[in-house]
Design a protein around this motif. Structure first.
Motif, mmCIF file in Angstrom:
data_model
loop_
_atom_site.group_PDB
_atom_site.id
_atom_site.type_symbol
_atom_site.label_atom_id
_atom_site.label_comp_id
_atom_site.label_asym_id
_atom_site.label_seq_id
_atom_site.Cartn_x
_atom_site.Cartn_y
_atom_site.Cartn_z
ATOM 1 N N ASP A 265 78.396 54.953 28.262
ATOM 2 C CA ASP A 265 78.039 56.232 28.877
ATOM 3 C C ASP A 265 79.279 56.974 29.368
ATOM 4 O O ASP A 265 79.373 58.197 29.227
ATOM 5 N N ALA A 266 80.221 56.260 29.948
ATOM 6 C CA ALA A 266 81.444 56.895 30.430
ATOM 7 C C ALA A 266 82.211 57.530 29.269
ATOM 8 O O ALA A 266 82.701 58.661 29.382
ATOM 9 N N GLN B 210 88.442 48.632 35.047
ATOM 10 C CA GLN B 210 89.070 48.461 36.360
ATOM 11 C C GLN B 210 88.039 48.478 37.491
ATOM 12 O O GLN B 210 88.308 48.001 38.588
ATOM 13 N N PHE B 211 86.878 49.027 37.221
ATOM 14 C CA PHE B 211 85.813 49.097 38.215
ATOM 15 C C PHE B 211 84.695 48.100 37.947
ATOM 16 O O PHE B 211 83.680 48.102 38.626
ATOM 17 N N ALA B 212 84.875 47.235 36.970
ATOM 18 C CA ALA B 212 83.821 46.302 36.567
ATOM 19 C C ALA B 212 83.561 45.213 37.601
ATOM 20 O O ALA B 212 82.431 44.784 37.782
ATOM 21 N N ASP B 213 84.589 44.756 38.276
ATOM 22 C CA ASP B 213 84.436 43.707 39.287
ATOM 23 C C ASP B 213 85.308 44.065 40.474
ATOM 24 O O ASP B 213 86.522 43.874 40.448
ATOM 25 N N GLU C 15 89.540 54.419 24.154
ATOM 26 C CA GLU C 15 90.214 53.203 24.634
ATOM 27 C C GLU C 15 90.678 53.356 26.067
ATOM 28 O O GLU C 15 90.568 52.427 26.867
ATOM 29 N N VAL C 16 91.191 54.507 26.402
ATOM 30 C CA VAL C 16 91.644 54.762 27.774
ATOM 31 C C VAL C 16 90.454 54.782 28.732
ATOM 32 O O VAL C 16 90.508 54.193 29.816
ATOM 33 N N VAL C 17 89.383 55.429 28.327
ATOM 34 C CA VAL C 17 88.181 55.490 29.167
ATOM 35 C C VAL C 17 87.627 54.082 29.384
ATOM 36 O O VAL C 17 87.268 53.706 30.507
ATOM 37 N N ALA C 18 87.580 53.286 28.330
ATOM 38 C CA ALA C 18 87.084 51.907 28.451
ATOM 39 C C ALA C 18 87.980 51.088 29.379
ATOM 40 O O ALA C 18 87.491 50.279 30.171
#
Length: 64
Positions: free
Chosen positions: A27-28, A52-55, A44-47
């Motif tokens: 979605d991002a 970085q906010f996953a955990d 790739e940059v967005v992913a």
């Protein structure tokens, strides 16, 4: 603010208000691509940013 900045702010011994509106990486990426113009659009940059906010560890309770 990216999560790696949080220790610098918590060290100030001031109230910290931090909220992360987390969506899926897909979605991002889709939202960034839809914005067009000169906004961030490299998947790739967005992913990477999303990861970085996953955990957020101790700050996970700030996630909506």
């Amino acid at each position: 603010m990216r999560p790696y900045w949080l220790p610098a702010f918590t060290a100030l011994a001031r109230p910290l208000h931090y909220t992360v509106l987390r969506t899926t990486a897909a979605d991002a990426i889709e939202r960034c691509l839809a914005r067009g113009g000169d906004s961030l659009s490299d998947p790739e940059v967005v992913a990477d940013l999303h990861s970085q906010f996953a955990d957020l560890g101790a700050f996970e309770h700030h996630v909506l």
